[in-house]
Design an enzyme around this catalytic site. Structure first.
Site, PDB file in Angstrom:
ATOM      1  N   GLN A   1       9.360  10.691 -11.743  1.00 30.86           N
ATOM      2  CA  GLN A   1      10.054  11.496 -12.673  1.00 30.86           C
ATOM      3  C   GLN A   1      11.605  11.929 -12.617  1.00 30.86           C
ATOM      4  O   GLN A   1      12.343  11.714 -13.503  1.00 30.86           O
ATOM      5  CB  GLN A   1       9.303  12.941 -12.542  1.00 30.86           C
ATOM      6  CG  GLN A   1       7.673  13.025 -13.014  1.00 30.86           C
ATOM      7  CD  GLN A   1       7.173  14.470 -12.655  1.00 30.86           C
ATOM      8  OE1 GLN A   1       7.699  14.959 -11.749  1.00 30.86           O
ATOM      9  NE2 GLN A   1       6.273  14.955 -13.633  1.00 30.86           N
TER      10      GLN A   1
ATOM     11  N   LYS B   1       6.793  -7.038   5.319  1.00 33.42           N
ATOM     12  CA  LYS B   1       7.670  -5.671   5.552  1.00 33.42           C
ATOM     13  C   LYS B   1       8.566  -6.033   6.791  1.00 33.42           C
ATOM     14  O   LYS B   1       8.490  -6.657   7.558  1.00 33.42           O
ATOM     15  CB  LYS B   1       7.031  -4.393   5.785  1.00 33.42           C
ATOM     16  CG  LYS B   1       6.057  -3.982   4.782  1.00 33.42           C
ATOM     17  CD  LYS B   1       5.523  -2.335   4.908  1.00 33.42           C
ATOM     18  CE  LYS B   1       4.687  -2.074   3.874  1.00 33.42           C
ATOM     19  NZ  LYS B   1       5.240  -1.703   2.781  1.00 33.42           N
TER      20      LYS B   1
ATOM     21  N   GLY C   1       0.648   6.764  -1.853  1.00 37.43           N
ATOM     22  CA  GLY C   1      -0.175   7.899  -1.912  1.00 37.43           C
ATOM     23  C   GLY C   1      -1.238   7.519  -3.088  1.00 37.43           C
ATOM     24  O   GLY C   1      -1.921   8.177  -3.592  1.00 37.43           O
TER      25      GLY C   1
ATOM     26  N   ASP D   1      -2.022  -3.582   0.307  1.00 35.60           N
ATOM     27  CA  ASP D   1      -1.878  -3.968   1.679  1.00 35.60           C
ATOM     28  C   ASP D   1      -3.185  -4.648   2.189  1.00 35.60           C
ATOM     29  O   ASP D   1      -4.290  -4.096   2.211  1.00 35.60           O
ATOM     30  CB  ASP D   1      -1.634  -2.601   2.382  1.00 35.60           C
ATOM     31  CG  ASP D   1      -0.148  -2.032   2.101  1.00 35.60           C
ATOM     32  OD1 ASP D   1       0.474  -2.825   1.571  1.00 35.60           O
ATOM     33  OD2 ASP D   1       0.003  -0.855   2.811  1.00 35.60           O
TER      34      ASP D   1
ATOM     35  N   GLY E   1       0.452   6.132   3.134  1.00 37.93           N
ATOM     36  CA  GLY E   1      -0.502   6.588   4.026  1.00 37.93           C
ATOM     37  C   GLY E   1      -1.141   7.882   3.887  1.00 37.93           C
ATOM     38  O   GLY E   1      -1.861   8.513   4.680  1.00 37.93           O
TER      39      GLY E   1
ATOM     40  N   GLY F   1      -1.812   1.031  -0.700  1.00 32.51           N
ATOM     41  CA  GLY F   1      -1.814   0.607   0.680  1.00 32.51           C
ATOM     42  C   GLY F   1      -3.192   1.139   1.403  1.00 32.51           C
ATOM     43  O   GLY F   1      -3.917   0.288   1.267  1.00 32.51           O
ATOM     44  N   SER F   2      -3.127   2.164   1.939  1.00 32.09           N
ATOM     45  CA  SER F   2      -4.279   2.732   2.691  1.00 32.09           C
ATOM     46  C   SER F   2      -5.310   3.028   1.801  1.00 32.09           C
ATOM     47  O   SER F   2      -6.700   3.093   2.295  1.00 32.09           O
ATOM     48  CB  SER F   2      -3.763   3.705   3.671  1.00 32.09           C
ATOM     49  OG  SER F   2      -2.801   3.678   4.384  1.00 32.09           O
TER      50      SER F   2
END
EC number: 4.3.3.6
Length: 343
Positions: free
Chosen positions: A214, A130, A263, A73, A202, A284-285
């Site tokens: 999983q 996005k 995550g 990102d 995030g 991302g973050s």
């Protein structure tokens, strides 16, 4: 090396040439219930013009070109150049990373097209953007400005509470998130050429991405050992196309690439998801909310490439500075969980 001027993207030239030969009509509807060539190779033979199945196979092939890579990102051209120099296979252009979307609240929409074009002009690697779930006009705009991939994303505020976008009518390959096999196969039936875990974007907490991978793996294993009668029953339970489920069972994996997202904040997180069977990772973050973004970006790329080598993982995980603080997913109220968006 990208310059401050307009960059010539070899990928974009190749993609445009392929899609020009295999142009999907504006109101055409691909029916990707069975996928053949692109699930076996990165190159796809184009058989005829305006053939929906062939057009879909081209898009799946374009998505497979990202296999084994890291998609980062970025919110501006400078970050995009850092990502490219670190070895990212693509960037996701957006005005706010998911951590800021969570913090700021409000309605999260498609990014400003000019900002996306600035990022496209700054790098030679593919650029994604996005759209909101169900917002087909945002997708029309993103295709018009020439983005390489569109992510119909639960990170943005959904525009349609019932329907996802019919992705088959666009020339641009789509990526969509999933929590389970049913969601993944429904998105592929709609024309998604690439799947990713939803995770919890995030947060910097990888637990939900692990849970979703999983779940997909377990459901594929169940389908692979099922009789034909049980497979038909499973398709009804998952609310997905029987032929697509049967193909997935035979392949023992999704018939399109499946990346990890939501995550992932450390090199170890990236390697974990790769060892679980993911084809690549979205970050991302976790990069630009950390202490040393450039160093962490390179480390995550290295970890994704050498995910089975603990010595390399130990080396690239050392001296990265502070990771993003993050949010424990167990403490998130249900109303703040982005993965519940969509169906």
């Amino acid at each position: 090396m990208a310059s401050n001027g307009t960059s010539v993207s070899p990928f974009r030239s190749q993609k445009n040439a392929a899609m020009a030969v295999n142009d999907t009509p504006a109101n055409g509807h691909a029916e990707p219930s069975t996928i053949t060539a692109a699930s076996k190779t990165n190159t796809t033979k184009i058989t005829s013009q305006n053939d929906p199945q062939s057009s879909f196979a081209v898009k799946v092939g374009l998505a497979q070109m990202l296999k084994g890579g890291v998609i980062m990102d970025v919110v501006n051209a400078e970050q995009a150049r850092i990502a490219e120099e670190a070895g990212a296979c693509a960037v996701m252009a957006l005005e706010r990373v998911p951590a800021d979307i969570r913090k700021d609240g409000g309605v999260a929409r498609m990014s400003d097209p000019q900002m996306i074009k600035d990022i496209m002009n700054a790098v030679t690697i593919p650029v994604m953007a996005k759209s909101r779930i169900g917002h087909f006009v945002e997708c029309q705009i993103l295709q018009a400005i020439g983005v390489d991939y569109i992510d119909e994303s639960e990170v943005l505020t959904p525009a349609d509470p019932v329907n996802h976008i019919d992705k088959s009518v666009y020339n641009v390959p789509f990526v969509c998130g999933c929590k389970n096999l049913g969601e993944a196969l429904r998105r592929i039936s709609e024309g998604a050429a690439m799947i990713r875990t939803k995770g919890e974007a995030g947060t910097g907490d990888v637990v939900e991405a692990v849970r979703h991978m999983q779940t997909v793996n377990a459901e594929i294993a169940k389908a692979s050992s099922a009789s034909d009668a049980d497979l038909r029953m499973m398709a009804r339970e998952l609310q997905c196309d029987y032929n697509l489920l049967k193909q997935t069972a035979q392949l023992k994996r999704l018939p399109v690439v499946n990346f990890a997202a939501g995550g992932i904040a450390t090199p170890a997180d990236a390697a974990l998801m790769m060892q679980m069977g993911c084809d690549g990772v979205f970050v991302g973050s976790g990069i630009f909310k950390s202490g040393d973004a450039a160093k962490r970006a390179k480390a995550i790329v290295q970890a994704t490439t050498h995910y089975n080598d603990p010595k390399v993982l130990a080396e690239v995980s050392s001296g990265l500075g502070e990771a993003m603080v993050g949010i424990n997913c167990d403490k998130l109220p249900e109303t703040q969980k982005l993965a519940t968006r969509g169906w």
